[in-house]
Design an enzyme around this catalytic site. Structure first.
Site, PDB file in Angstrom:
ATOM      1  N   LYS A  35       0.810  -1.214   0.000  1.00  0.00           N
ATOM      2  CA  LYS A  35       0.000   0.000   0.000  1.00  0.00           C
ATOM      3  C   LYS A  35       0.852   1.276   0.000  1.00  0.00           C
ATOM      4  O   LYS A  35       0.677   2.152  -0.842  1.00  0.00           O
ATOM      5  CB  LYS A  35      -0.884  -0.075   1.231  1.00  0.00           C
ATOM      6  CG  LYS A  35      -1.479   1.187   1.728  1.00  0.00           C
ATOM      7  CD  LYS A  35      -2.339   0.865   2.943  1.00  0.00           C
ATOM      8  CE  LYS A  35      -1.493   0.508   4.166  1.00  0.00           C
ATOM      9  NZ  LYS A  35      -1.025   1.708   4.880  1.00  0.00           N
ATOM     10  N   THR A  36       1.783   1.352   0.945  1.00  0.00           N
ATOM     11  CA  THR A  36       2.601   2.554   1.031  1.00  0.00           C
ATOM     12  C   THR A  36       3.458   2.700  -0.216  1.00  0.00           C
ATOM     13  O   THR A  36       3.680   3.800  -0.719  1.00  0.00           O
ATOM     14  CB  THR A  36       3.501   2.508   2.281  1.00  0.00           C
ATOM     15  OG1 THR A  36       2.698   2.158   3.401  1.00  0.00           O
ATOM     16  CG2 THR A  36       4.158   3.845   2.530  1.00  0.00           C
ATOM     17  N   ASP A 220      -3.535   8.243   3.006  1.00  0.00           N
ATOM     18  CA  ASP A 220      -3.181   6.902   3.460  1.00  0.00           C
ATOM     19  C   ASP A 220      -4.179   6.458   4.530  1.00  0.00           C
ATOM     20  O   ASP A 220      -4.749   7.295   5.225  1.00  0.00           O
ATOM     21  CB  ASP A 220      -1.760   6.972   4.058  1.00  0.00           C
ATOM     22  CG  ASP A 220      -1.192   5.590   4.300  1.00  0.00           C
ATOM     23  OD1 ASP A 220      -1.747   4.615   3.763  1.00  0.00           O
ATOM     24  OD2 ASP A 220      -0.176   5.494   5.021  1.00  0.00           O
ATOM     25  N   GLU A 221      -4.387   5.174   4.690  1.00  0.00           N
ATOM     26  CA  GLU A 221      -5.283   4.636   5.740  1.00  0.00           C
ATOM     27  C   GLU A 221      -6.634   5.345   5.738  1.00  0.00           C
ATOM     28  O   GLU A 221      -7.124   5.784   6.778  1.00  0.00           O
ATOM     29  CB  GLU A 221      -4.638   4.791   7.126  1.00  0.00           C
ATOM     30  CG  GLU A 221      -3.247   4.198   7.250  1.00  0.00           C
ATOM     31  CD  GLU A 221      -3.245   2.715   7.585  1.00  0.00           C
ATOM     32  OE1 GLU A 221      -4.250   2.030   7.286  1.00  0.00           O
ATOM     33  OE2 GLU A 221      -2.224   2.252   8.108  1.00  0.00           O
ATOM     34  N   GLN A 251      -9.278  -3.492   7.817  1.00  0.00           N
ATOM     35  CA  GLN A 251      -8.346  -3.105   8.871  1.00  0.00           C
ATOM     36  C   GLN A 251      -8.804  -1.846   9.601  1.00  0.00           C
ATOM     37  O   GLN A 251      -8.006  -1.136  10.199  1.00  0.00           O
ATOM     38  CB  GLN A 251      -6.947  -2.883   8.295  1.00  0.00           C
ATOM     39  CG  GLN A 251      -6.308  -4.166   7.799  1.00  0.00           C
ATOM     40  CD  GLN A 251      -4.854  -3.979   7.436  1.00  0.00           C
ATOM     41  OE1 GLN A 251      -4.004  -3.827   8.304  1.00  0.00           O
ATOM     42  NE2 GLN A 251      -4.568  -3.968   6.147  1.00  0.00           N
ATOM     43  N   ARG A 624      -0.196  -9.914  10.585  1.00  0.00           N
ATOM     44  CA  ARG A 624       1.137  -9.372  10.912  1.00  0.00           C
ATOM     45  C   ARG A 624       2.213 -10.428  10.693  1.00  0.00           C
ATOM     46  O   ARG A 624       3.388 -10.127  10.598  1.00  0.00           O
ATOM     47  CB  ARG A 624       1.226  -8.915  12.384  1.00  0.00           C
ATOM     48  CG  ARG A 624       0.305  -7.779  12.823  1.00  0.00           C
ATOM     49  CD  ARG A 624       0.342  -6.628  11.898  1.00  0.00           C
ATOM     50  NE  ARG A 624      -0.747  -6.716  10.942  1.00  0.00           N
ATOM     51  CZ  ARG A 624      -0.818  -5.986   9.828  1.00  0.00           C
ATOM     52  NH1 ARG A 624       0.122  -5.130   9.543  1.00  0.00           N
ATOM     53  NH2 ARG A 624      -1.825  -6.137   8.984  1.00  0.00           N
TER      54      ARG A 624
END
Length: 738
Positions: A35-36, A220-221, A251, A624
């Site tokens: 994503k980043t 972002d997010e 998430q 994770r």
DNA sequence: GTGTCACGTATTTTT
DNA sequence: TACGTGACAC
């Protein structure tokens, strides 16, 4: 220019997102799907291929950490500084706007930021002044109410007049709180966003300027945005259709603090031409882990839908361990970590995750006994420490004497004989005259109506402040801070305090001086907003008020509270809550305490909406893990001093058995808290075993109760006959075994 | 005005 | 169990 490096090594959807033509875009990016990376590469694409000027780009994140990381990655990809690009948190960027346009926003030039703790104290004080019974109207609830209203964009005057008694009362607190803030130039976190939204909404000229400037806005997010943040984004984007948002509805774990997953769905409605892309290829976890996580999250009815897959190996199944109790759980986890490290891995490749902070204690104790270094995330951060906030209160009062919140904090810290009665008088006077406490105190001293002693103490404080303020302008920031902690007596106060943490506090104050020195050294004097060529700037002033170093440091302290633990360089096992694990990844992950009532938490398990969020939390935890995932639950657990027998978490049943391997436990485990085995390993770790009698040069004889930490930061808990139980740093305690 | 005891309560956290 | 808060006493 060769731009192939921007698209190299990307999969199709990633490439499509990065190289899309201008226009709004929603990227649903699953855990570990890059994503980043997409965000960073998109920015490079905008600049190097589409020819966007860097000052035309605005990139928004939630945390300072994420902003820093993004900035760093952009710079290394571009091979040059971000220049005029704005990369920051919602709050940071809102703050920047308010500093540049303080007049238009109706703020005093030296407005200060209240953090949640400041806000809470202020609200509590206001509730008291309004004679509200704390049991009936908890200040916490008032704080929650106020922030919720602000997050929804509501001012006191927008509240429903005919509301229920609760809302009415809370509304009254809100109104009073806001007027105190306005008078003192105080801005809380929610206010930063709300006020900057109002600024853009009410000043078409300013709005126009930024709309023209920011041709590209990246977020972002996105699933974590609340109502006001989304409204702010929409306002700023206007009809440009230039929002590039990345997020993952699965998430979304911050609904409880106002985040609206619905914003993702609304985004498609609000921008009907938006392009939707899914990043579903996962580069992090093994196949089994991914399938198990997919199966769990599939139980959430309200999803946009997404299915992560990997080209990588299936890997091991998810390991499930049924512990006898929480001690056994910790024992098991530590044994596996030890084994993992013996295989040649680094401790930092391991994370122990839990639902609530209280669970960390046992793991800490066990790790200490096993002599395994660890690091606990969360907890008090540097600028949140009481002694630091005390010092900051003086600085803020120097910057802005109208700041009542800081006045309250500083006036009798260290104690200088200004008691409740005197303060009550000051507050009453300030109230009657609608002035600040600072001015009220002056009036009272001048009026001569105070008892002699109180008057002396109060005027002593006022003189002290004036003396410091008058010299402030001529001093460098660190000199000023150094002077403040000396002249106010703060340093002396903590040095003399016989609280075991007194010396720590003095050290922290010294560290504050260092921090200010460092700050003035690398403070970016961001005066140069490149605005000359931009349209719209002729009707108002921009950046005309560069903050002075003091103000700028104070803002920094409030907006970025700093790290909680400095020594992160050691190779440590990582301990954290599931919430703080979001965004991180580890080869070996332990997901602990999978019991009904604990996870999902009993406070969330009744309500289907909150239960879904708990399930997302579980999904976040599972995803994770890169190589190995261990999930544990305990058949019985000591909680709040009571024994609890809980069922295994419902989330466990949601993992298909084909992806699970049950790890066989010991047939019988007793509570080994004071067992010989446990004491023996403590002895090896610290040289002291639990129950050992020791002699301290000052406190005399005592008994070792427990121990934690490792190496230079190891601490022992000793119950002294003379002075009671104390935590001591092993390195300095000078303990002698008896 | 400051220190001590008892009581009640008890997610998640960033800005 | 453990911590923070509030009432009470010196």
């Amino acid at each position: 220019m060769d731009v192939s490096h921007i698209l190299d090594d990307m999969n199709d959807p990633q490439r499509e997102a990065v190289s899309a033509p201008a226009g709004s875009m929603l990227v649903l990016a699953g855990a570990g799907s890059g994503k980043t990376r997409v965000l960073v590469h998109r920015i490079a694409w905008l600049i190097q291929v589409m020819g966007a000027p860097s000052w035309g780009i605005l990139a928004v994140t939630f945390t300072n950490k994420a902003a820093r990381e993004m900035k760093g990655r952009i710079e290394s990809l571009l091979g040059q500084p971000v220049g005029g690009m704005w990369v920051g948190t919602f709050h940071g960027i809102a703050h920047r706007l308010l500093r540049a346009h303080w007049q238009e926003a109706g703020l005093p030039r030296e407005f200060q930021i209240l953090d949640s703790d400041d806000q809470f104290r202020l609200i509590k004080r206001i509730c008291r002044e309004m004679n509200l019974d704390e049991a009936q109207w908890p200040p916490r609830q008032a704080q929650w109410f106020i922030n919720t209203q602000k997050d929804e964009g509501r001012r006191p005057e927008h509240l429903d007049e005919g509301g229920d008694p609760f809302s009415k009362q809370m509304g009254a607190v809100y109104r009073e709180y806001q007027s105190v803030c306005n008078r003192g130039g105080l801005v809380d976190f929610a206010e930063l966003l709300l006020r900057s939204h109002e600024l853009l909404r009410d000043r078409p000229d300013i709005l126009h300027h930024y709309r023209e400037r920011f041709q590209h806005i990246l977020v972002d997010e996105f699933q974590d945005t609340n109502s006001i943040q989304y409204a702010w984004l929409r306002l700023l984007a206007g009809k440009h259709d230039n929002l590039f948002v990345v997020g993952d509805d699965d998430q979304s774990i911050y609904g409880w603090r106002g985040a609206k997953v619905e914003n993702i769905r609304d985004f498609q409605k609000d921008y009907p031409d938006t392009r939707l892309l899914r990043l579903e290829q996962n580069y992090r976890s093994t196949g089994h882990i991914l399938k198990a996580a997919n199966a769990v999250i599939a139980n959430n009815p309200s999803r946009l839908g997404k299915n992560l897959w990997t080209e990588g190996a299936e890997g091991e199944p998810v390991n499930l361990y049924a512990a006898f109790n929480e001690v056994d759980e910790a024992r098991f986890v530590i044994e596996r970590i030890r084994r993992f490290v013996e295989e040649g891995h680094r401790r930092s490749e391991t994370a122990i995750l839990y639902r609530s902070n209280a669970q960390s204690r046992l793991f800490e104790e066990s790790l200490f006994q096993a002599q395994i270094p660890y690091r606990v995330y969360g907890g008090l951060r540097f600028f949140e420490r009481a002694e630091i906030k005390d010092a900051l209160a003086y600085l803020r009062l120097i910057a802005n004497p109208e700041d009542d919140a800081s006045f309250e904090r500083a006036v009798n810290m260290p104690p200088r004989g200004i008691g409740a009665r005197t303060l009550e008088g000051v507050r009453a006077h300030a109230r009657d005259f609608g002035c600040s406490l600072w001015k009220g105190a002056h009036d009272l001293v001048k009026g001569g109506a105070l008892p002699k002693r109180a008057s002396g103490a109060l005027s002593g404080f006022l003189d002290l402040m004036e003396q410091m303020s008058s010299g402030a302008a001529d001093l460098a920031l660190d000199e000023l801070v150094s002077q403040v902690i000396a002249v106010t007596g703060l340093s002396e106060h903590f040095r003399k305090s016989r609280d075991g943490r007194g010396l720590d506090r003095v050290e922290n104050l010294e560290e504050l001086v260092n921090a200010t020195r460092q700050f003035s050294f690398d403070a970016p004097l961001e005066t140069g907003v490149e605005t000359e060529d931009l349209p719209g700037a002729d009707t108002f002033q921009i950046g005309e008020t560069a903050e002075n170093p003091l103000s700028s440091f104070l803002s920094h302290a409030a907006l970025e509270a700093g790290e909680s633990q400095g020594d992160a360089f050691e190779d440590c096992v990582q301990l954290m809550t599931l919430h703080s694990a979001k965004g991180l990844e580890f080869p070996l992950v332990f997901l602990t305490g999978l019991e009904e009532g604990l996870f999902p938490h009993s406070m969330s398990s009744e309500d289907p909406v909150r239960l879904e969020e708990e399930r997302r939390l579980c999904y976040v935890g599972m995803t994770r893990a890169m190589q190995q995932l261990y999930i544990c639950y305990a058949e019985s657990r000591r909680l709040h001093g009571r024994e609890h027998y809980a069922l295994p978490s419902r989330f466990l049943r949601e993992i298909p058995s084909e992806f699970v391997r049950e790890v066989r436990g010991r047939p019988k485990v007793t509570r080994p808290v004071y067992s010989p085995a446990a004491t023996r390993s403590t002895e090896q770790a610290s040289g002291y075993r639990l129950g050992q009698r020791v002699l301290h040069p000052k406190f005399g004889e005592g008994v070792v109760l427990s121990a934690e930490g490792q190496g230079g930061s190891a601490r022992v808990h000793v119950n002294f006959e003379a002075v009671g139980a104390k935590w001591l740093m092993l390195a300095y305690a000078n303990l002698e075994p008896i």
